[in-house]
Design a protein around this motif. Structure first.
Motif, mmCIF file in Angstrom:
data_model
loop_
_atom_site.group_PDB
_atom_site.id
_atom_site.type_symbol
_atom_site.label_atom_id
_atom_site.label_comp_id
_atom_site.label_asym_id
_atom_site.label_seq_id
_atom_site.Cartn_x
_atom_site.Cartn_y
_atom_site.Cartn_z
ATOM 1 N N ASP A 293 30.036 -53.485 16.771
ATOM 2 C CA ASP A 293 29.586 -53.121 15.713
ATOM 3 C C ASP A 293 29.674 -54.030 14.404
ATOM 4 O O ASP A 293 30.714 -53.590 13.623
ATOM 5 C CB ASP A 293 30.091 -51.630 15.458
ATOM 6 N N ALA B 43 34.751 -44.059 10.948
ATOM 7 C CA ALA B 43 34.873 -45.442 11.673
ATOM 8 C C ALA B 43 35.177 -45.285 12.909
ATOM 9 O O ALA B 43 34.752 -45.976 13.863
ATOM 10 C CB ALA B 43 35.900 -46.135 10.642
ATOM 11 N N LEU C 176 32.213 -43.818 15.077
ATOM 12 C CA LEU C 176 31.182 -44.844 15.344
ATOM 13 C C LEU C 176 31.578 -45.927 16.209
ATOM 14 O O LEU C 176 30.891 -46.243 17.068
ATOM 15 C CB LEU C 176 30.804 -45.693 13.852
ATOM 16 N N ASP D 59 28.051 -54.923 11.999
ATOM 17 C CA ASP D 59 27.449 -54.500 10.835
ATOM 18 C C ASP D 59 28.288 -53.494 9.754
ATOM 19 O O ASP D 59 28.049 -53.560 8.470
ATOM 20 C CB ASP D 59 26.113 -53.961 10.953
ATOM 21 N N SER D 60 28.782 -52.496 10.161
ATOM 22 C CA SER D 60 29.558 -51.479 9.379
ATOM 23 C C SER D 60 30.640 -52.205 9.008
ATOM 24 O O SER D 60 31.265 -52.984 9.393
ATOM 25 C CB SER D 60 29.765 -50.336 10.264
#
Length: 592
Positions: free
Chosen positions: A324, A244, A247, A326-327
């Motif tokens: 981000d 995480a 990303l 979506d994750s």
């Protein structure tokens, strides 16, 4: 100045494993199975709490959040529909807990609880409960549930007046304590809660629901350890957090380096109803973001302040949403972000400041400021300001030999963004709760919903329109006390790139004798009698882009759906609007 990156403790708890060194490798398929198993476990925890809760605020609106924590307190997995302001604060609450109860002193069957904002909690109504999860003698992590208790004492039913002058006046403050010790409930503590909280049967029912959620998380974490081994599970948890972070850094690195600034305002604190400022500077340096709140207004007399943990949660939420969305979120995604805030300001309260409304009203403005600051850098990702308010109505009293307390949230409008209008009539920003259906309100409480609808012309004008808020008119059918905590009545949400501001929040109390009183967005508890009516209209969201660039097709749909009136389509959007008697529905026709 105080800085935070989200705390972790150094102790990993009582482990007695011996033997050869454990490999740090794990195959990708096993990692993904475990990752999704953790996420599913958090969702199952939430479902168990919802099914066993007593209060409408939990079982209908879902004002609670569930997570699995690693042994050092970082959030590894959280519920997919949980509340952004509840979750990044969990490591802070955990740190406050372990200052009093070191991890190495915890035993199987122990369950801990506290609600102290000065030990990392959100505000007094949000009770943080966590349970250490053991596999043999190995501490796997913690199952945690944060839930909003409808009442925690204080000067009115629902414990929600922002006019309380300090934390003591806001309600019952509980330091970290064992509420279950080796599986046995602490009846002395439960008795203390029952004596200090209104409607104790419902409160203790929700406490038991929290406990059931923690037990569910414990079982699921233990099942993963049973299937894959405690060592493999530990490696997977570390990888989940590290992945995480990797990303998050990749997405943050896409933002142009620089320093970006913004300011916005809150209406006031209910004691001094004058706007106060939130000022932030967001500095992007490669894959790191530093957010500073120097210049923000000093802490208020009333409860519009927030703990640093809450300010941090609002900041990391805004960055996650912009970079981000979506994750799955976890503490690893927040490692690149640091937050600095002067002590004694509304974003980093000093004792004994009151905090009940700052948890979601001021924190929403923090998220708006971070988003506004990055509008220059990310014009295609940002959205204009949403309503930025929970729109709380509390109604409590005694009727038909029973105590009742209704805490109801109200949907508002989201801001428009590049390529999309803002959403209508739902909670936006740092919150994620639903509203209570009208049927449930009228069945449970002595009140009648006279009107409940989306407000037309409530969204800020723009090429992409701001979302419309709702308006609700209720009649109180028994005497009681009401409290309002809302925002955006003085300073409406901002638009971006030529978009307009929406209509502000409006609160009107009409007494049974016909007297009409316009109320501020925050009140002390007010006595009402049967026949009194309250009208609450929530603000909409800001518009994005010049209104004259809105397409005819989109504007026609707005007029057809009642989001924009024919007059506003003509005067604000510059359209030609004619009534067409030839249309079967007799509606207006929009052209340019």
């Amino acid at each position: 100045m105080t800085q935070s990156t989200g705390p972790t403790t150094q102790s990993t708890g009582p482990t007695t494993q011996t033997g050869p060194a454990v490999s740090t490798s794990i195959d990708r398929i096993t990692l993904e199975v475990i990752r999704n198993g953790l996420l599913t476990a958090a969702d199952e925890m939430k479902n168990v709490v919802l099914r066993t809760a007593y209060s409408n605020l939990w079982k209908e609106a879902g004002d609670l959040s569930c997570a699995l924590l690693r042994p050092t307190g970082e959030v590894v997995a959280q519920g997919s529909a949980d509340i952004p302001i509840h979750l990044p604060t969990m490591p802070f609450s955990f740190a406050g807990l372990t200052e009093r109860f070191p991890v190495e002193t915890m035993l199987p069957g122990d369950v801990f609880i506290h609600n102290d904002p000065f030990r990392g909690n959100n505000h007094l109504p949000d009770f943080f409960m966590c349970k250490p999860v053991f596999f043999g003698e190995t501490l796997l992590g913690f199952a945690a549930v944060r839930g909003h208790f409808i009442d925690v004492g204080g000067n009115g039913p629902g414990s929600y007046s922002s006019t309380a002058p300090d934390i003591q006046a806001e309600g019952f403050r509980i330091p970290p304590m064992r509420v279950w010790k080796e599986g046995e409930r602490n009846e002395e503590l439960v008795g203390l809660l029952e004596s200090n909280l209104r409607n104790p049967r419902e409160r203790i029912g929700d406490l038991q629901a929290q406990y059931a959620g923690c037990n569910t998380g414990e079982r699921r974490l233990q099942a993963l350890a049973e299937k894959y081994g405690a060592d493999t599970l530990s490696i997977a948890i570390e990888r989940v957090l590290d992945d995480a972070e990797t990303l998050a850094r990749a997405h943050i690195a896409e933002i142009p380096d620089g320093r970006y600034e913004f300011e916005d305002f809150c209406d006031g604190d209910g004691i001094v109803n004058e706007p106060f400022a939130i000022r932030c500077a967001v500095e992007v340096d490669g894959s790191d973001i530093a957010i500073d709140f120097d210049g923000t207004s000093p802490q208020t007399h009333g409860g519009m302040n927030m703990a640093l943990s809450v300010c941090y949660a609002a900041c990391v939420y805004a960055i996650k949403a912009l970079t981000d969305p979506d994750s799955p979120a976890n503490s690893g995604a927040y490692r690149p972000i640091t937050v600095t805030a002067p002590e004694g300001t509304v974003v980093n309260v000093s004792y004994p400041g009151a905090v009940v409304a700052g948890n979601h009203e001021t924190s929403a403005r923090v998220a708006d400021c971070v988003t506004g600051a990055l509008a220059e850098a990310l014009p295609d990702r940002v959205v204009a300001a949403g309503a930025g308010s929970t729109g709380v109505l509390v109604f409590g009293g005694h009727d038909a030999d029973r105590d009742f307390i209704c805490v109801e949230m109200h949907g508002a409008g989201q801001g428009g963004g590049a390529g999309a209008d803002g959403g209508n009539a739902h909670r936006v920003n740092i919150a994620n709760t639903g509203n209570t259906p009208t049927e449930a309100l009228e069945l449970e409480y002595p009140m009648t919903v006279i009107e409940y609808r989306i407000t037309d012309d409530a969204g800020g004008a723009g090429e992409f329109r701001g979302g419309c808020g709702i308006q609700r008119r209720v009649r109180f059918d028994a005497p009681g006390w009401i409290t309002i905590v809302a925002e955006r009545g003085t300073v409406a949400p901002y638009g971006l790139f030529g978009g307009g501001r929406p209509e502000p929040t409006q609160v009107v109390l009409t007494r049974a004798d016909g007297t009409v009183e316009e109320l501020p967005t925050k009140t002390a508890p007010l006595l009402v009698v049967a026949g009194d009516e309250l009208f609450l209209k929530c603000a909409g969201g800001g518009g994005y882009g010049d209104p004259v660039d809105r397409t005819v097709e989109a504007l026609q749909a707005d007029v057809d759906n009642g989001y924009v009136s024919p007059d506003s389509a003509a005067t604000t959007y510059g359209a030609v609007v004619l009534e067409d008697a030839g249309r079967a529905d007799g509606k207006w026709v929009v052209s340019r």
